[in-house]
Every structure is written in structure tokens, then in C-alpha cells.
Design a protein around this motif. Structure first.
Motif, PDB file in Angstrom:
ATOM      1  N   ARG B 107       0.806   1.297   6.560  1.00  0.00           N
ATOM      2  CA  ARG B 107       1.556   0.577   7.664  1.00  0.00           C
ATOM      3  C   ARG B 107       2.001  -0.818   7.048  1.00  0.00           C
ATOM      4  NH1 ARG B 107      -2.563   0.244  11.548  1.00  0.00           N
ATOM      5  NH2 ARG B 107      -2.256   2.646  11.749  1.00  0.00           N
ATOM      6  N   ALA B 108       0.973  -1.517   6.072  1.00  0.00           N
ATOM      7  CA  ALA B 108       1.404  -2.720   5.598  1.00  0.00           C
ATOM      8  C   ALA B 108       2.331  -2.617   4.392  1.00  0.00           C
ATOM      9  CB  ALA B 108       0.177  -3.445   4.978  1.00  0.00           C
ATOM     10  N   PHE B 109       2.253  -1.372   3.642  1.00  0.00           N
ATOM     11  CA  PHE B 109       3.189  -1.499   2.171  1.00  0.00           C
ATOM     12  C   PHE B 109       3.924  -0.500   2.267  1.00  0.00           C
ATOM     13  CE2 PHE B 109      -0.915  -3.609   1.358  1.00  0.00           C
ATOM     14  CZ  PHE B 109      -0.450  -4.826   0.811  1.00  0.00           C
ATOM     15  N   GLY B 110       3.911   0.637   3.300  1.00  0.00           N
ATOM     16  CA  GLY B 110       4.993   1.586   3.201  1.00  0.00           C
ATOM     17  C   GLY B 110       4.530   2.863   2.416  1.00  0.00           C
ATOM     18  N   ALA B 111       5.364   3.860   2.320  1.00  0.00           N
ATOM     19  CA  ALA B 111       4.777   5.025   1.550  1.00  0.00           C
ATOM     20  C   ALA B 111       4.515   4.740   0.189  1.00  0.00           C
ATOM     21  CB  ALA B 111       5.989   6.061   1.745  1.00  0.00           C
ATOM     22  N   ALA B 112       5.407   4.055  -0.693  1.00  0.00           N
ATOM     23  CA  ALA B 112       5.146   3.703  -2.123  1.00  0.00           C
ATOM     24  C   ALA B 112       3.910   2.895  -2.142  1.00  0.00           C
ATOM     25  CB  ALA B 112       6.406   2.762  -2.330  1.00  0.00           C
ATOM     26  N   GLY B 113       3.625   1.898  -1.192  1.00  0.00           N
ATOM     27  CA  GLY B 113       2.266   1.306  -1.371  1.00  0.00           C
ATOM     28  C   GLY B 113       1.084   2.432  -1.285  1.00  0.00           C
ATOM     29  N   SER B 114       1.363   3.106  -0.252  1.00  0.00           N
ATOM     30  CA  SER B 114       0.316   4.310  -0.008  1.00  0.00           C
ATOM     31  C   SER B 114       0.155   5.027  -1.275  1.00  0.00           C
ATOM     32  CB  SER B 114       0.616   5.060   1.075  1.00  0.00           C
ATOM     33  OG  SER B 114      -0.275   6.277   1.074  1.00  0.00           O
ATOM     34  N   ASN B 115       1.345   5.550  -1.984  1.00  0.00           N
ATOM     35  CA  ASN B 115       1.253   6.373  -3.176  1.00  0.00           C
ATOM     36  C   ASN B 115       0.698   5.671  -4.402  1.00  0.00           C
ATOM     37  OD1 ASN B 115       2.353   8.577  -1.930  1.00  0.00           O
ATOM     38  ND2 ASN B 115       4.526   7.788  -2.322  1.00  0.00           N
ATOM     39  N   LEU B 116       1.023   4.299  -4.465  1.00  0.00           N
ATOM     40  CA  LEU B 116       0.486   3.684  -5.417  1.00  0.00           C
ATOM     41  C   LEU B 116      -1.110   3.390  -5.447  1.00  0.00           C
ATOM     42  CD1 LEU B 116       1.028   1.763  -7.855  1.00  0.00           C
ATOM     43  CD2 LEU B 116       0.926  -0.308  -6.452  1.00  0.00           C
ATOM     44  N   TYR B 117      -1.743   3.207  -3.920  1.00  0.00           N
ATOM     45  CA  TYR B 117      -2.894   3.069  -3.853  1.00  0.00           C
ATOM     46  C   TYR B 117      -3.788   4.383  -4.305  1.00  0.00           C
ATOM     47  CZ  TYR B 117      -7.130   3.700  -1.015  1.00  0.00           C
ATOM     48  OH  TYR B 117      -8.442   4.270  -0.521  1.00  0.00           O
ATOM     49  N   LEU B 293       1.105   8.470 -15.144  1.00  0.00           N
ATOM     50  CA  LEU B 293       2.716   8.506 -15.353  1.00  0.00           C
ATOM     51  C   LEU B 293       3.649   7.939 -14.262  1.00  0.00           C
ATOM     52  CD1 LEU B 293       3.161  11.791 -17.549  1.00  0.00           C
ATOM     53  CD2 LEU B 293       3.698   9.501 -18.027  1.00  0.00           C
ATOM     54  N   VAL B 294       3.216   8.413 -13.106  1.00  0.00           N
ATOM     55  CA  VAL B 294       3.834   8.246 -11.770  1.00  0.00           C
ATOM     56  C   VAL B 294       3.795   6.548 -11.186  1.00  0.00           C
ATOM     57  CG1 VAL B 294       4.444  10.294 -11.287  1.00  0.00           C
ATOM     58  CG2 VAL B 294       2.374   9.245 -10.233  1.00  0.00           C
ATOM     59  N   ILE B 295       2.561   5.893 -11.851  1.00  0.00           N
ATOM     60  CA  ILE B 295       2.237   4.624 -11.395  1.00  0.00           C
ATOM     61  C   ILE B 295       3.568   3.668 -11.531  1.00  0.00           C
ATOM     62  CG2 ILE B 295       0.997   2.483 -12.042  1.00  0.00           C
ATOM     63  CD1 ILE B 295      -1.319   4.010 -12.003  1.00  0.00           C
ATOM     64  N   PRO B 296       4.318   3.682 -12.682  1.00  0.00           N
ATOM     65  CA  PRO B 296       5.629   2.954 -12.832  1.00  0.00           C
ATOM     66  C   PRO B 296       6.639   3.008 -11.605  1.00  0.00           C
ATOM     67  CG  PRO B 296       5.052   3.579 -14.753  1.00  0.00           C
ATOM     68  CD  PRO B 296       4.096   4.343 -14.011  1.00  0.00           C
ATOM     69  N   VAL B 297       6.496   4.354 -11.277  1.00  0.00           N
ATOM     70  CA  VAL B 297       7.585   4.714 -10.312  1.00  0.00           C
ATOM     71  C   VAL B 297       7.239   4.077  -8.764  1.00  0.00           C
ATOM     72  CG1 VAL B 297       8.446   6.607  -8.560  1.00  0.00           C
ATOM     73  CG2 VAL B 297       7.898   7.034 -11.254  1.00  0.00           C
ATOM     74  N   TYR B 298       6.266   4.053  -8.599  1.00  0.00           N
ATOM     75  CA  TYR B 298       5.586   3.289  -7.338  1.00  0.00           C
ATOM     76  C   TYR B 298       5.650   1.677  -7.466  1.00  0.00           C
ATOM     77  CZ  TYR B 298       3.820   7.911  -6.411  1.00  0.00           C
ATOM     78  OH  TYR B 298       3.770   9.287  -6.408  1.00  0.00           O
ATOM     79  N   LEU B 299       5.316   1.283  -8.472  1.00  0.00           N
ATOM     80  CA  LEU B 299       5.469  -0.189  -8.720  1.00  0.00           C
ATOM     81  C   LEU B 299       7.098  -0.525  -8.833  1.00  0.00           C
ATOM     82  CD1 LEU B 299       3.030  -0.705 -11.964  1.00  0.00           C
ATOM     83  CD2 LEU B 299       2.817  -1.726  -9.646  1.00  0.00           C
ATOM     84  N   SER B 300       7.971   0.243  -9.284  1.00  0.00           N
ATOM     85  CA  SER B 300       9.279   0.168  -9.008  1.00  0.00           C
ATOM     86  C   SER B 300       9.836   0.029  -7.495  1.00  0.00           C
ATOM     87  CB  SER B 300       9.951   1.064  -9.931  1.00  0.00           C
ATOM     88  OG  SER B 300      11.390   1.358  -9.497  1.00  0.00           O
TER      89      SER B 300
END
Lengths: 79, 650
Positions: B107-117, B293-300
Motif C-alpha cells: 500500500r505504501a510503496f507499490g508492487a515494486a516496494g513489496s518485491n524489493l522487501y 540479481l533482481v534487486i536492481p530491477v526493483y530499486l530502479s
């Protein structure tokens, strides 16, 4: 203590086949009644118990079958 | 919401794909107690299944799979149901909190935030726990302790087990000790939280039970299946209530995974305990790389770093999923290789033993057994009576172990019913029974040969099992008869208890009754004595065995509430006398006078002090005394999970 009850190979084959047929019937039933089962599952609420019940029944039949299956192939636990 | 729109069309390719992935995931789960879910959910999403339905369907296949796996591994005595349920209950709370946390982050950071977490949680947990597991394996391999069948308890677990917090202490069979539930609750909660975050709670649960609580890794991985069942069932009900489970997907994956989980569970019986850590550590580290490997994707996506090109994002996602699939395949490969190697070694050992047995002269042909002067405390000839079922596994194992410790000769017998009714079934049926019994005894002889124990085997026929066992024991002048015990459920108890009690009543020598999962490691013995000569006989035998096993002894005498003070005083005197006698023999002994119903109190005393053997005397062989004793002995035999040695006094 009890006397030896290990069934012979023939008995195991019969049991494996019986459980295999039962599993097949269950899967065939699920896919033949796919629309009905999915329709009821999507209703949610108490209907949600339908998939839970199906999972239990399938695990009993198919779980027993797979156990006998490997046993028949000679893949048994080390005693 | 039209939930039906969430359900995809299934073609032959999809079904085959899910069956194969299910099989591999099941194989790994059966071995390490968890794993596979992290590939199954993305695999389903790759077929166009919406994420929430993929998670729900994955959950719905997980609980029946874990149930079948737990039952299978319970047969091998590897599951601690109590620990599984206690951990499972707190894991359920962890799942709910983890899901709630996920929703808030989304809710706070969107799908990318959730994936990053999720990815950061993956990397952090797997780096710490996976790294430690692999380090521990390397350390064990270097020091040579990896080849040991019994693992050492970690210093942390020893410290936690030593902490006594009133009203929270619970005895767990896998730990063989009491530990406060205040330590299991956070562990279960963390397992649940991880399950809700990365779908594999076992990456915390199994190492937690092993390193933090002190469970052997084989039992930790088996007990994790109980936790997975509890969490899976709870999760499935939650999702099914919202109509999100695609039962077709779940049952297809289940079809493959049940083949796999049976195989993985069988594999655990062939490997040394450290193999669980090898498989788990390897998978964890590979998955860590995949998620890193996918962390940069979510950071981006969150604009915390520069924007990545579409091609780069696609490539990183593909490589990440590929490594994850590779991690699972690697785990499956190690399990299958270990199983193949173990089965091959077992076959070779059986063949070698068969040759050794063939070369052994017939019993009685070469040497006459020495006459037995006093059976008390002597363990030179041991008779193991097995019915070739899994229920005799404990008796066979402990009979061998005892013979090895005492340098005793072993005689193993298996019975085939040989009454007229059975013979009327025809020679073929009887022949099959005899063949099966011989195969069992050949395997037993192979194990004895490998352990350096002289062993004779024989298949015997008879109508009355207990009478034939007694005959055999008298023929070989046995010092001890070792038998197994059926389950503790009412029916099997009624059927079997009678034979065991009759055997104890009729035998001239002591009888050791070993439940399937019980092990006499020499952690502590409980000696129950009422001060009679039968109790003294039990004390002599307990002392003899305690010296050989270097085990401490707790002497207990039970008084019932109706007993007068004089009787209690007498009981205290009895306990003091035995404790002093044992201490004079150099045995660490302590004593207690307890109050309550005798059978239950003895069982509780054994559980409280973590004993692995109860030693008790037996009154006469016939008549009223035997009946009186039967009720207490039966109660102890039926209620305790540990082995019971009933000592016969002449």
C-alpha cells in the motif's frame, strides 16, 4: 509382537493397482466436473471447504498409491 | 470480483510442466522438509495464473503434500509431532502478521516496494542462515564429524535447554530434553513470517530447530513437514474462503509432488544427517544469488537508482528465475544421487552378509553355550524377536547396539504363523511368508556383521508367539529378550499389549521393550523400585547397564496418597539405599520419592528428566502377583515413548 504380515508381491501389485485406479477415478472426476467444481470453489465462504476436502481425499488415495508404487519398484527405506 | 476469470485454461503442456515441477519440489520437500514453493508460484504465474491464485493454489497443494510426507517420515521415527504442532501454531500467527506487513508495504510503496522487501528478506535471511549452514557442513567435513550418525547439540541449544522458566517447560522427544515454549514461539513466528514473505518458512524453521533448540537435523527437517501442514491448512482455508484456490492446479502439482515427497522421505533413511544441511545450504545460497540479481530491477522501479533498460530488466528476471529453477534441480540431483548411492551400498552390505551367514556354522554345531549361573546384570546372549515390520525397527536397532556395547552374541528370530488354519491356505502363501522373513533376517545379519556383532538368525513357526519366544530364549539361555512395540492407539494396544505382557510374565530372563522410535543412548536411566527383591534385581541390572552406557541413573519409588507416613519413610530408605549402592559402583545416581498412580508417575518422571530407558522389576511369573504387576507394567509400556527394561527376578 505379532506374526509376520508382509504381503507377497502379488498382493502389493493388486493394492497398487487398486489405489492407482481409485486415484485415476478421482482425477477423472475432478476434470470431468471441472466447471461445477470451479464454480462452487469460487463462491468462497463455506464453499471454500470443497477444495480443502478434495485436497484431503486426493492426498489419502494418491499418497497411499505413490507409497506402494515406489515400494513395488524396490525403492524402500533403509531399515 | 469474478473469481472464475482468474482460472486459466489448462492444456497438455501446462499439465506436464506442473507435474514435473511438482515432482522436483516434492522430492526436495520430502528430504529437507520445505522448499520448492519459491519455484512453484512463479512457475504457475509463468502460465498466466494471477499471482494471488498461484499463491493460494500452491498453498492448497502444500498441506496435503506435507501431511503425506510427515506420515511417511513419522514411520521412520523422525517426526516430533508435539514440537511440530507447537511451532506450527506460532508459525500460523507469523503468517498472518507477515501477510499483514506485506499488504502495508504494498500500500505504501507499490508492487515494486513489496518485491524489493521480499528480495531483501530473501538475501538477508539466506545469506546469514544459508551461509552458516554451509559453513557448519564444511567444518564438519574437515573435522571428520560429518560421518557420524549422531550429531552434537550446539552450544546455544545446550544453553537454552538449561534455562528453566517455570510453567513454560515442555519435553520434546526430538530434543530429548525440556525447553521453554518461550523459545519455540519466536522461532515458529519467524518461520511463519518467512513463509508469508518468501514462501519457504523451512529456511528458518529447520536450522532454528536444529541449531537453536537442539533437534537432530533429520528430525528437524521431518518436523518441519508438520509445521508446513499446519501453516498450509490455515493458509488454504483463508484463501479458499475468498474463492481463490484453483483446485485443478493444486491437484496437478500434488500428483507430481506426492511421487517426489515419498522418494525424498525414503532418501533420508540412507544418508548421514549432514546431507540435509548440504542440500538446504546449497539451495539457499543459489536462491540468494537469484534474488540478489533482481534487486536492481526493483530499486530502479522505485527510482532509487538510475532507470534500467527493458532488455536489462527482462534479462535479469529471466536469469533470476533460471537460477532459482537450477537451485531446485541441484537439490533434487543431490537427493537422488544420495539415494542411489545409499541403496547401492545397502545392497552390497546385504550380499556380503548373506555370504557371511552362509559361511557361519549352524547354531549349536560348533560351540555349546555356557551354562547360565546368574542372569542378573549379565548381557552375553541377547535374543531379538522381530516381526519384520517397522514396529520392530527399534528392537532390532537397540538389540544390535546393546550387543555391540556389551560384546554379546545376538540371536535374531522372526515368527511365521504356523497353525493349521494358515497351512490350509496352501504352501505357496506360507512360502511367501517364509521368504519375506528370511529377507528380513538377512538384512539384520548384514547390519550385525557391519557392526561386528556375532549373529545367528532363524525363522521359526508356531501357534503362540510368546511361548515360542520364551522357548527360543531358554534354548539359547538368553540374558535378555528384545522386542518391539506396536503403536499406542487403543486397538493395537489391546492386540499387542497382551502378547508383550504374556511374554514378560513367562520369560525367565529380562525383557527390553523398544518402541519404534526409541533410542537407548545412555542419556539417563530411570530405575523404579518398590524396595522388594524384584526392585533390587532391577537395580543390579540397571547398574550393570548404566556402567556400560556411562549413563546417570534416577532412582524413583512411588507412594500413593493413601500410603501412611511410615510407608513413605520406607520408600525414602529404599531410594537412599539404591542410590548409595549405585554411587559405590561409580555411577552418577540421584533419587526421589514421588506420589501418584505408580505407572503414570514413573512415565512422567522419565519424561521430566529426559530418560531414554525405564528399568523396573517384575514380580513372579504366574498367578496373582503377575496380574498385579501387569497393570503397572502395561501402563508404563503403553504410555512412555522410551524403552522399558523389565527385569525378572528368579
Amino acid at each position: 509382537m505379532a506374526t509376520v504380515t508382509a504381503a507377497g508381491v502379488e498382493k502389493k501389485i493388486v493394492k497398487t493397482l487398486a489405489l492407482g485406479v481409485l486415484t485415476l477415478v478421482l482425477y477423472a472426476g475432478l476434470f470431468l466436473m471441472e466447471d461445477l467444481v470451479l464454480g462452487l470453489s469460487t463462491l468462497g465462504g463455506w464453499f471454500g471447504l470443497i477444495p480443502v476436502g478434495i485436497a484431503f481425499i486426493f492426498s489419502l488415495a494418491h499418497g497411499a498409491f505413490t507409497g506402494y508404487f515406489w515400494d513395488l519398484l524396490g525403492v524402500r527405506a533403509k531399515k | 470480483m469474478d473469481a472464475a476469470a482468474n482460472f486459466v485454461h489448462l492444456d497438455l503442456f501446462n499439465v506436464a510442466y506442473l507435474l514435473i515441477v511438482g515432482f522436483i519440489a516434492g522430492l526436495v520437500s520430502g528430504f529437507i522438509g520445505s522448499g520448492g514453493a519459491f519455484v512453484l508460484t512463479p512457475a504457475m504465474m509463468g502460465l498466466g495464473v494471477p499471482g494471488i491464485v498461484a499463491v493460494a493454489s500452491n498453498m492448497c497443494h502444500k498441506f496435503p503434500k506435507a501431511l503425506v510426507g510427515a506420515i511417511k517420515r513419522a514411520r521412520y521415527g523422525q517426526v516430533d509431532v508435539k514440537l511440530g504442532i507447537v511451532m506450527g501454531a506460532s508459525a500460523e500467527a507469523g503468517v498472518l502478521y507477515g501477510a499483514h506487513l506485506q499488504e502495508n508495504i504494498r500500500r505504501a510503496f507499490g508492487a515494486a516496494g513489496s518485491n524489493l522487501y521480499v528480495s531483501v528478506a530473501f538475501v538477508a535471511v539466506l545469506a546469514v542462515v544459508g551461509g552458516y549452514v554451509l559453513w557448519d557442513v564444511v567444518r564438519a567435513l574437515r573435522s571428520g564429524t560429518a560421518q557420524a550418525q549422531v550429531e552434537t547439540v550446539s552450544p546455544l541449544a545446550r544453553r537454552l535447554q538449561a534455562i528453566h522458566i517455570p510453567y513454560t517447560m515442555v519435553y520434546f522427544r526430538s530434543l530429548d530434553a525440556r525447553v521453554s515454549v518461550l523459545f519455540t514461539i519466536p522461532l515458529g513466528f519467524a518461520t511463519g513470517m518467512l513463509a508469508a514473505t518468501i514462501a519457504v518458512g523451512g529456511f528458518i524453521g529447520v536450522p532454528g530447530m536444529h541449531y537453536v533448540l537442539g533437534a537432530p537435523s533429520l528430525m528437524a527437517s521431518a518436523t518441519e513437514l508438520v509445521i508446513a501442514f499446519v501453516m498450509g491448512l490455515g493458509g488454504t482455508i483463508k484463501f479458499a474462503w475468498s474463492g481463490l484456490v484453483d483446485i485443478r492446479l493444486a491437484m496437478i502439482i500434488l500428483a507430481g509432488s506426492l511421487f517426489g515427497i515419498q522418494l525424498g522421505a525414503i532418501g533420508t533413511t540412507y544418508v548421514k544427517p549432514h546431507m540435509i544441511k548440504v542440500v538446504m545450504g546449497t539451495i539457499m545460497v543459489l536462491v540468494l544469488v537469484s534474488r540478489a540479481l533482481v534487486i536492481p530491477v526493483y530499486l530502479s522501479e522505485l527510482e532509487l537508482i538510475g532507470t534500467l533498460g527493458g532488455g536489462t530488466v527482462k534479462a535479469l528476471n529471466s536469469v533470476s528465475f533460471g537460477i532459482m529453477a537450477f537451485a531446485l534441480a541441484t537439490g533434487a540431483f543431490i537427493v537422488l544421487s544420495a539415494l542411489r548411492k545409499g541403496m547401492r551400498a545397502e545392497r552390497a552390505a546385504q550380499e556380503a552378509a548373506a555370504l557371511a551367514v552362509a559361511a557361519t556354522p549352524a547354531p549349536g554345531a560348533a560351540t555349546q553355550p555356557l551354562p547360565q549361573l546368574s542372569p542378573l546384570g549379565r548381557f552375553e546372549r541377547i535374543l531379538v524377536a522381530s516381526d519384520a515390520s517397522e514396529y520392530s525397527a527399534g528392537a532390532v536397532r537397540e538389540g544390535l547396539r546393546l550387543a555391540q556395547r556389551c560384546g554379546a552374541r545376538l540371536r535374531a528370530v522372526t515368527f511365521v504363523a504356523g497353525d493349521l488354519e494358515d497351512e490350509s491356505l496352501g504352501e505357496r502363501a506360507l512360502g511367501r511368508e517364509l521368504d519375506s522373513a528370511r529377507v528380513h533376517l538377512d538384512q539384520l545379519a548384514a547390519r550385525a556383521a557391519a557392526a561386528g556383532v556375532p549373529c545367528e538368525t532363524e525363522v521359526v513357526q508356531g501357534v503362540s508367539v510368546h511361548e515360542r519366544i520364551v522357548e527360543e530364549s531358554e534354548r539359547m539361555q538368553a540374558d535378555l529378550i528384545v522386542v518391539g512395540r506396536r503403536g499406542r492407539r487403543r486397538l493395537s494396544r489391546m492386540m499387542v499389549g497382551d502378547i508383550t505382557l504374556r511374554l514378560i510374565g513367562s520369560a525367565h530372563c529380562s525383557v527390553l521393550v523398544v518402541p519404534r522410535a526409541a533410542e537407548v543412548r545412555g542419556r539417563r536411566f530411570v530405575l523404579a523400585s518398590d524396595g522388594s527383591r524384584f526392585g533390587d534385581a532391577a537395580a543390579v541390572v540397571a547398574g550393570s547397564l548404566a556402567r556400560r552406557c556411562e549413563a546417570p541413573v534416577t532412582v524413583v519409588s512411588v507412594a500413593v496418597p493413601s500410603h501412611a507416613e511410615a510407608r513413605r519413610q520406607e520408600a525414602r530408605g529404599v531410594v537412599d539405599r539404591i542410590v548409595r549402592a549405585l554411587a559405590a559402583d561409580g555411577i552418577a545416581a540421584q533419587g526421589a520419592v514421588l506420589e501418584g498412580p505408580a505407572g503414570d508417575t514413573i512415565v512422567a518422571a522419565a519424561a521430566d528428566c529426559g530418560a531414554d530407558l525405564i528399568v523396573m522389576g517384575s514380580h513372579g511369573r504366574t498367578g496373582f502377583e503377575r496380574l498385579l504387576l501387569g497393570s503397572n507394567t502395561e501402563r508404563v509400556l503403553n504410555r512412555t515413548p522410551c524403552a522399558v527394561l523389565v527385569v525378572k527376578a528368579a
